[in-house]
Design a protein around this motif. Structure first.
Motif, PDB file in Angstrom:
ATOM      1  N   MET A 191       0.841  -1.199   0.000  1.00 31.18           N
ATOM      2  CA  MET A 191       0.000   0.000   0.000  1.00 31.18           C
ATOM      3  C   MET A 191       0.877   1.251   0.000  1.00 31.18           C
ATOM      4  N   SER A 192       0.416   2.254  -0.706  1.00 29.43           N
ATOM      5  CA  SER A 192       1.232   3.480  -0.807  1.00 29.43           C
ATOM      6  C   SER A 192       1.236   4.244   0.503  1.00 29.43           C
ATOM      7  N   LEU A 193       2.222   5.125   0.641  1.00 28.40           N
ATOM      8  CA  LEU A 193       2.340   5.951   1.843  1.00 28.40           C
ATOM      9  C   LEU A 193       1.092   6.822   2.004  1.00 28.40           C
ATOM     10  N   LEU A 194       0.718   7.486   0.910  1.00 25.84           N
ATOM     11  CA  LEU A 194      -0.473   8.344   0.944  1.00 25.84           C
ATOM     12  C   LEU A 194      -1.462   7.829  -0.099  1.00 25.84           C
ATOM     13  N   VAL A 195      -2.690   7.588   0.325  1.00 24.69           N
ATOM     14  CA  VAL A 195      -3.726   7.185  -0.615  1.00 24.69           C
ATOM     15  C   VAL A 195      -4.891   8.160  -0.507  1.00 24.69           C
ATOM     16  N   VAL A 196      -5.215   8.790  -1.607  1.00 25.56           N
ATOM     17  CA  VAL A 196      -6.369   9.687  -1.649  1.00 25.56           C
ATOM     18  C   VAL A 196      -7.334   9.094  -2.659  1.00 25.56           C
ATOM     19  N   ASP A 197      -8.544   8.820  -2.230  1.00 29.48           N
ATOM     20  CA  ASP A 197      -9.500   8.214  -3.144  1.00 29.48           C
ATOM     21  C   ASP A 197     -10.837   8.931  -3.032  1.00 29.48           C
ATOM     22  N   GLY A 198     -11.246   9.523  -4.142  1.00 26.68           N
ATOM     23  CA  GLY A 198     -12.551  10.171  -4.193  1.00 26.68           C
ATOM     24  C   GLY A 198     -12.699  11.323  -3.220  1.00 26.68           C
ATOM     25  N   LEU A 199     -11.688  12.197  -3.163  1.00 25.30           N
ATOM     26  CA  LEU A 199     -11.731  13.340  -2.237  1.00 25.30           C
ATOM     27  C   LEU A 199     -12.655  14.433  -2.767  1.00 25.30           C
ATOM     28  N   ASP A 200     -13.534  14.894  -1.903  1.00 30.45           N
ATOM     29  CA  ASP A 200     -14.451  15.990  -2.243  1.00 30.45           C
ATOM     30  C   ASP A 200     -14.342  17.056  -1.170  1.00 30.45           C
ATOM     31  N   VAL A 201     -14.130  18.294  -1.582  1.00 31.91           N
ATOM     32  CA  VAL A 201     -14.108  19.389  -0.615  1.00 31.91           C
ATOM     33  C   VAL A 201     -15.061  20.466  -1.107  1.00 31.91           C
ATOM     34  N   ALA A 202     -16.003  20.838  -0.237  1.00 34.63           N
ATOM     35  CA  ALA A 202     -16.953  21.868  -0.633  1.00 34.63           C
ATOM     36  C   ALA A 202     -16.940  22.999   0.391  1.00 34.63           C
ATOM     37  N   PHE A 203     -17.000  24.218  -0.088  1.00 37.84           N
ATOM     38  CA  PHE A 203     -17.228  25.389   0.760  1.00 37.84           C
ATOM     39  C   PHE A 203     -18.622  25.886   0.444  1.00 37.84           C
ATOM     40  N   PRO A 204     -19.213  26.689   1.325  1.00 41.11           N
ATOM     41  CA  PRO A 204     -20.556  27.183   1.006  1.00 41.11           C
ATOM     42  C   PRO A 204     -20.570  27.843  -0.373  1.00 41.11           C
ATOM     43  N   GLY A 205     -21.321  27.276  -1.294  1.00 39.87           N
ATOM     44  CA  GLY A 205     -21.435  27.868  -2.614  1.00 39.87           C
ATOM     45  C   GLY A 205     -20.371  27.444  -3.612  1.00 39.87           C
ATOM     46  N   VAL A 206     -19.329  26.769  -3.182  1.00 40.44           N
ATOM     47  CA  VAL A 206     -18.264  26.363  -4.102  1.00 40.44           C
ATOM     48  C   VAL A 206     -17.906  24.894  -3.882  1.00 40.44           C
ATOM     49  N   HIS A 207     -17.916  24.148  -4.965  1.00 45.82           N
ATOM     50  CA  HIS A 207     -17.439  22.768  -4.888  1.00 45.82           C
ATOM     51  C   HIS A 207     -15.983  22.786  -5.330  1.00 45.82           C
ATOM     52  N   ALA A 208     -15.047  22.953  -4.378  1.00 46.88           N
ATOM     53  CA  ALA A 208     -13.670  23.283  -4.711  1.00 46.88           C
ATOM     54  C   ALA A 208     -12.875  22.099  -5.240  1.00 46.88           C
ATOM     55  N   VAL A 209     -13.156  20.903  -4.708  1.00 45.44           N
ATOM     56  CA  VAL A 209     -12.429  19.700  -5.130  1.00 45.44           C
ATOM     57  C   VAL A 209     -13.452  18.601  -5.388  1.00 45.44           C
ATOM     58  N   ARG A 210     -13.370  17.977  -6.592  1.00 52.95           N
ATOM     59  CA  ARG A 210     -14.379  16.986  -6.957  1.00 52.95           C
ATOM     60  C   ARG A 210     -13.732  15.657  -7.282  1.00 52.95           C
ATOM     61  N   ASP A 211     -14.008  14.671  -6.473  1.00 51.92           N
ATOM     62  CA  ASP A 211     -13.644  13.291  -6.776  1.00 51.92           C
ATOM     63  C   ASP A 211     -12.177  13.171  -7.216  1.00 51.92           C
ATOM     64  N   VAL A 212     -11.274  13.604  -6.362  1.00 53.96           N
ATOM     65  CA  VAL A 212      -9.854  13.563  -6.691  1.00 53.96           C
ATOM     66  C   VAL A 212      -9.214  12.333  -6.055  1.00 53.96           C
ATOM     67  N   SER A 213      -8.449  11.589  -6.864  1.00 52.53           N
ATOM     68  CA  SER A 213      -7.793  10.384  -6.358  1.00 52.53           C
ATOM     69  C   SER A 213      -6.341  10.375  -6.808  1.00 52.53           C
ATOM     70  N   PHE A 214      -5.447  10.034  -5.910  1.00 55.56           N
ATOM     71  CA  PHE A 214      -4.059   9.778  -6.291  1.00 55.56           C
ATOM     72  C   PHE A 214      -3.373   9.053  -5.150  1.00 55.56           C
ATOM     73  N   THR A 215      -2.170   8.526  -5.439  1.00 55.25           N
ATOM     74  CA  THR A 215      -1.365   7.890  -4.396  1.00 55.25           C
ATOM     75  C   THR A 215       0.039   8.455  -4.482  1.00 55.25           C
ATOM     76  N   LEU A 216       0.774   8.278  -3.385  1.00 57.34           N
ATOM     77  CA  LEU A 216       2.138   8.792  -3.372  1.00 57.34           C
ATOM     78  C   LEU A 216       2.980   7.877  -2.496  1.00 57.34           C
ATOM     79  N   ASP A 217       4.186   7.540  -2.998  1.00 62.66           N
ATOM     80  CA  ASP A 217       5.080   6.662  -2.246  1.00 62.66           C
ATOM     81  C   ASP A 217       6.293   7.418  -1.741  1.00 62.66           C
ATOM     82  N   ALA A 218       6.993   6.823  -0.802  1.00 68.25           N
ATOM     83  CA  ALA A 218       8.228   7.418  -0.306  1.00 68.25           C
ATOM     84  C   ALA A 218       9.213   7.584  -1.447  1.00 68.25           C
ATOM     85  N   GLY A 219       9.946   8.686  -1.442  1.00 67.64           N
ATOM     86  CA  GLY A 219      10.953   8.933  -2.465  1.00 67.64           C
ATOM     87  C   GLY A 219      10.365   9.273  -3.825  1.00 67.64           C
ATOM     88  N   GLU A 220       9.066   9.589  -3.825  1.00 71.50           N
ATOM     89  CA  GLU A 220       8.412   9.890  -5.088  1.00 71.50           C
ATOM     90  C   GLU A 220       7.890  11.315  -5.053  1.00 71.50           C
TER      91      GLU A 220
END
Lengths: 311, 585, 271
Positions: B1-30
């Motif tokens: 498993m990767s060091l960091l796993v982001v799957d389907g991240l959603d961030v909303a502020f009132p009135g703004v959908h700032a981040v929609r369904d963002v996915s990525f992974t990141l490993d050490a030394g990368e």
């Protein structure tokens, strides 16, 4: 760090002396502006002084010389600490002021401590918090700055002295007599301070360095205390003059309301009786107080804000 | 498993959908780079990973793990153990990201204190080591200094040291080099690359494709809160498949033949629905399906229903060589010098012995790093500052050393497009009056004047609806267009552009550069173009002068100087440029 | 800047209008004389025929509060107008004149700013003597240095601004430049500040009257009423509380409206 501090200090002391000299000139000009015989003005309207006394005054103030000569003579006397004599009260101005300085200093200091405590507490508790809490804060601040201090004093008297009988109605004998006057004097000052501090805190908390500090693992409270509060205090430096003025000017009204002795009461008496030597002495006193305090605060800020040292 | 796993991240502020369904992974030394323009959601993504998206943010994710630990339900106290200790964050511009009232040492040592990494007594020594480790010379002395006493490069290193203090395994760097000069930027990138090689996972947030190209292993391109394309860095940059990535890469000046149009012609597409592709409004390939819903998130590649190779942009040769032959000298600057007093009361030479001429029909690029004196030189050429020595002649007559009254008649023939257009507009004036005031100098009145203002708006590509608006209600690109319209109002022979695009996003910059080049072709005005950006200067200039420490060190035809630099400093500048992004020339 | 709820701003605006009406036409609100004494009905508590009670001479407190608006508000307004005009003229003169004029004016301002505003006002009254007109002048004089200093600073900022440079770049003559760009932008903040300053002036006017240096009894004036009502505080709180409430109400309303203007102004002009 030391050299710029010294240079800054020398600069400010010179500026302070210039302001004092200016205040002396202003007071002198005020004397010249009043129509009529200067001797009669110095003696006041209710005088029955003999011709002999009048001649003595003329000599003491150098009134027989040309205006510039008079001014230099007057400055010379000021330099030796001679503020002249109040003929109405039959005492040296320096002594009169010296006698009354204590109660006023006590009142002003107590009010300052109260105002700072109230405003810092209110600002830390409400900055960047929920809307409702902020509305309460700005509400009391607005009321505090919009209410005349003499009326606040009267309200406090009505409630706490006449109705509840917790505090004495007037006088300056003990600590309990200081509570209401100090609170009255502190409230409008606290209103302004709290507003400025809160806006400063909110601005500082929105700065990238506050985010960076939290990204290091600091708690919200630690960011407020360790980072933001110092930034919030920086704009206060521009308020020093206003603050000194509010405390001194407010003292005139508060001392009247509460029947306290002090510089304020003395000032009112001097103005009402047109006791010019005393009025001028008091004007010079407030200039001196202002100059000393603002010089000290300026120097303090060189310590608080390292960025000022290179400017 | 990767060091960091982001799957389907959603961030909303009132009135703004700032981040929609963002996915990525990141490993050490990368190193993963998230690239996007302002408002793309890249910084919000970065801050969400340390729980600092803000009190008004609503964060949801299918999975968000660091080293196998779930971060989705973590409260403030839990985040505090992650921040600094597990994940470090570096923001741009250390001047404001380090507390200006505290010493560098106190800032670097704060993470040590908070996380109890070393004993109190050992803290100064550790701070020293950390500063030394990021290449800050004289670490003892620097630790006692305040951020404003350090140069931009040292400050940024100190900020990185403070983020590294508690040895986090993931470092998030949000535009770490944006405020820096190219040579300093190269040093900071080298430091980040070293950290990566030593095993730190690096999440780099940047708007600058060329910065990303030299350091990232993989890149994710964001637009409107969505990762529109994602993959190995060379794949994405050399063969972009998503139309937005293609437009973004095409917008970078200085990498392709001069005369190529940088911006795509915008399409007036219908607005997409809430689940549609955010790029559909500007996309030539968009259809109703695109507007209705985004395709599924691919593991790698474009998130697009109609991916395909980029279409080559046509070269328009008439945009390079001036239409008219380069004519007589309009501006002659001879041996000018200007000294200023620094805050510490010492004098310094802002400009010393600078000479150049600007001839009818040509564009002279003036390039240099911050503090090189290019803006002062431009202000002297404009007659806004007087040289201490030397002379400026305009249209063959004296220009410097005159009373303003004597310059007034020629003022309308030399105009400027400033770096900060907003500051150059009277805050009380709506756009119509801003431009109208300039048009009035040509003697037009009434309907004639209004017609001319409307005509100028058309030429800079603004709609009439901006006429009644105040400049501060406009976007950065629109403001710069208003500023250009005003500069053109009097049909000037000389246009001085001082960093006209430096505050703008890449795609807006491309539009403004295209506009300036079109207008130059149409009006034949001579242009003095000042910029710190070598790519921009190369794209627009016929000749270039390189400034350093107030002096011109090299000058010549633009291709000669860029391809065969003779002065050491020019070589240093060019070699400091990060690897080229995008398609080969 | 914090937003005050719209309803509160509207309410305060209405209060300002009502107070202005009371100052211009007190007869609209009460037909009882504010001066005529009625010793039989002295110190009646609120209620009945006198809904804010009566004072020590049996005069209707409500009528006196309504009639007091004229004196308090007009003196405050006069002071602020004089102060704004003088401050604007001196500040602009210092900024545009430069050199000796600037140095002299600003050193003088330094000196005056070193004194509490009330102290300056008292010094002026000591020279000119008490009375309504002199109160107005005294308060104006105490406010001028701060305003002049601010206008000068503002004018200097505006003169160095990008938009004035842009206007120079268009070849506009200096007088046009000053009239069109420098003056409006340098004076705008002063006018906004003056609304809040009006509140300060109202407090100052009533303060001087309270000290017995302003309006003379029996004329109805809020500060004077407070001063005489104070003596009967133990038995008749209403004689002092209502005039003070009128002052606070007036100042709060003026401040809320002023801050709203300020917010609108900042929003419109700042970057």
């Amino acid at each position: 760090m030391i050299r710029p501090l010294l240079r800054g200090a020398a600069h400010r002391v010179l500026a302070a002396l210039a302001v004092l000299l200016g205040a002396a000139g202003l007071a002198f000009a005020a004397l010249q502006l009043i129509p009529g015989d200067p001797v009669a003005i110095i003696l006041g309207p209710a005088t029955q002084a003999s011709a002999q006394v009048q001649a003595a005054i003329r000599a003491e103030y150098g009134l027989d010389r040309p205006v510039l000569g008079q001014f230099l003579h007057y400055l010379g006397r000021l330099a030796t600490g001679d503020l002249g004599r109040s003929y109405q009260l039959q005492r040296q101005v320096v002594d009169l002021i010296g006698d009354q300085l204590g109660p006023t200093a006590e009142l002003a200091l107590a009010a300052l401590v109260l105002a700072v405590a109230i405003s810092v507490g209110s600002a830390i508790a409400t900055a960047g918090r929920r809307r409702g809490l902020k509305a309460v804060a700005s509400g009391w601040e607005l009321l505090a700055v919009s209410s005349p201090p003499f009326w606040v004093g009267i309200l406090l008297l009505t409630v706490f002295s006449f109705t509840l009988r917790w505090f004495p109605v007037s006088g300056a004998e003990d600590f309990s007599a200081l509570v209401l006057p100090a609170l009255t004097l502190a409230l409008p000052v606290a209103g302004v301070l709290s507003q400025v501090l809160r806006e400063g805190l909110e601005a500082a908390l929105a700065e990238p360095f506050a985010v960076t500090a939290r990204a290091r693992g600091l708690s919200r409270t630690a960011v407020r205390a360790r980072h933001a509060l110092r930034h919030a205090a920086v704009p206060l430096v521009t308020l020093t003059g206003w603050l000194t003025g509010s405390l001194l000017g407010g003292a005139v009204l508060v001392e009247t309301v509460f029947g306290r002795p002090g510089i304020g009461a003395l000032t009112l008496q001097a103005v009402t009786n047109k006791d010019m030597p005393l009025v001028i002495g008091l004007v010079l006193l407030s200039a001196l107080v202002f100059v000393v305090i603002s010089t000290l605060v300026d120097l303090l800020y060189l310590v608080v804000d390292p960025r000022l040292r290179t400017r | 498993m990767s060091l960091l796993v982001v799957d389907g991240l959603d961030v909303a502020f009132p009135g703004v959908h700032a981040v929609r369904d963002v996915s990525f992974t990141l490993d050490a030394g990368e190193c993963l780079a998230i690239v996007g323009e302002s408002g793309s959601g890249k910084s919000v993504t970065a801050r969400t990973l340390v729980g600092l998206a803000g009190d008004t943010a609503t964060v949801r994710a299918r999975a968000l793990t660091f080293d196998g630990r779930d971060l989705t339900g973590v409260r403030e106290a839990g985040w505090r153990r992650v921040r600094g200790r597990e994940i470090g964050l570096v923001l741009q511009d250390a001047l404001v990201s380090l507390d200006p009232l505290r010493t560098v040492g106190a800032e670097v040592g704060e993470a040590l204190r908070v996380h109890g990494v070393v004993d109190r007594a050992d803290r100064p020594a550790r701070v020293r080591e950390l500063l030394d480790g990021v290449g800050v010379p004289e670490p003892d002395r620097r630790a006692r200094q305040y951020p404003h006493q350090l140069s931009g490069g040292l400050r940024q290193r100190a900020l990185i040291a403070s983020a590294l203090a508690a040895a986090p395994r993931l470092l998030i760097a949000d535009e770490p080099t944006t405020a820096l000069d190219v040579t300093v930027q190269a040093q900071v990138l080298k430091l980040l690359r070293r950290l990566k090689d030593e095993g730190t996972a690096l999440l780099l947030i940047s708007h600058d494709l060329s910065v990303v190209a030299g350091i990232a292993d993989r890149v994710a391109v964001m637009y409107g809160g969505v990762v529109v394309e994602h993959g190995p860095v060379r794949e994405v940059l050399d063969d972009p498949r998503h139309p937005y990535t293609q437009a973004l890469i095409a917008a970078v000046p200085g990498t392709r033949p001069r005369g190529v149009r940088l911006s795509i012609t915008p399409v007036d597409g219908a607005a997409p629905g809430p689940d549609g592709c955010p790029y559909a409004t500007r996309c030539a390939r968009a259809d109703d399906d695109c507007r209705a819903a985004l395709p599924a998130h691919p593991t790698s590649g474009p998130r697009c229903r109609h991916p395909g190779p980029a279409e080559p942009a046509p070269v328009e040769p008439d945009r390079i060589a001036p239409a008219s032959v380069v004519g007589d000298a309009l501006v002659e600057v001879t041996g000018i010098a200007k000294r200023f007093r620094a805050p510490d009361r010492t004098w310094y030479d802002a400009v010393k012995d600078v000479s150049f001429t600007l001839a009818r029909g040509e564009t002279l690029g003036l390039v240099g790093e911050s503090g090189s004196g290019k803006t002062t030189a431009a202000r002297i050429a404009l007659g806004f500052a007087e040289p201490d020595e030397g002379e400026v002649r305009l249209f063959g007559e004296p220009w410097s050393g005159l009373r303003e009254r004597a310059r007034r008649a020629r003022r309308t023939r030399i105009q400027t497009v400033p770096q900060d257009p907003l500051g150059s507009f009277d805050p009380r004036y709506p756009v119509e009056r801003v431009i109208g005031e300039a048009v009035a100098r040509t003697g037009r009145r009434g309907a004639d004047r209004r017609a001319r203002v409307a005509d100028l708006l058309d030429r800079v590509g603004l709609s009439r609806t901006v006429l009644t608006r105040r400049p501060r209600e406009l976007s950065g690109g629109q403001r710069q267009r208003v500023s250009i319209a005003r500069a053109l109002a009097t049909d000037p022979d000389v246009l001085v552009c001082d960093e006209p695009v430096s505050a703008l996003d890449v795609s807006i910059q491309a539009q403004i550069l295209d506009l300036l080049l079109d207008l130059r072709r149409d009006t034949g005005a001579a242009v003095l173009f000042i910029s710190h950006d070598l790519g921009v200067v190369r794209h627009v200039s016929d000749r270039v002068a390189v400034m350093k420490d107030g002096a011109i060190v090299e000058t010549g035809p633009v291709d000669d100087v860029f391809d065969h630099p003779r002065h050491d400093y020019t070589r240093e500048l060019l070699s400091a440029l990060p690897a080229r992004a995008g398609a080969a020339t | 800047m914090r937003r005050t709820p719209r309803a509160a701003v509207v309410l305060c605006g209405l209060i300002v209008v009502v107070l202005a009406l009371a100052a211009v036409a007190p007869g609209l609100f009460t037909s009882v004389s504010p001066i005529e004494a009625d010793p039989v009905n002295a110190l009646r508590p609120p209620g009945g025929g006198h809904w804010l009670g009566t004072d020590e001479l049996g005069r209707d407190v409500f009528s006196r509060v309504v009639h007091g608006a004229r004196s308090s508000l007009s003196v405050g307004l006069g002071a602020i107008l004089v102060a704004v005009t003088a401050g604007a003229l001196l500040g602009i003169a210092a900024a545009l004149g430069g050199g000796v004029a600037d140095t002299v004016l600003m050193r003088l301002a330094d000196v005056l700013l070193s004194l509490p505003e009330l102290m300056i006002a008292l010094l002026v009254i000591a020279v000119l003597g008490p009375g309504t007109g002199n109160t107005m002048i005294a308060i104006a004089v105490s406010l001028v240095p701060g305003y002049a200093r601010m206008v000068r600073a503002e004018a200097l900022v505006v003169r160095r601004s990008g938009y004035v440079e842009a206007a120079v770049g268009l070849g506009l003559p200096r007088p046009v430049l000053i009239a069109r760009h420098v003056l409006p932008n340098a004076l705008g903040p002063l006018l906004v500040l003056a609304t809040v300053g009006f509140g300060t002036a109202i407090i100052a006017v009533s303060g001087l009257s309270f000290l017995g240096l302003g309006a003379r009894p029996p004329a109805p004036e809020w500060g004077t009423m407070l001063s005489s009502g104070r003596k009967f505080l133990a038995v008749a709180w209403w004689t002092a509380v209502f005039p003070g409430a009128a002052i606070t109400l007036a100042v709060v309303s003026v401040n809320v409206v002023g801050r709203r203007l300020q917010a609108a102004f900042t929003k419109r002009t700042s970057a």
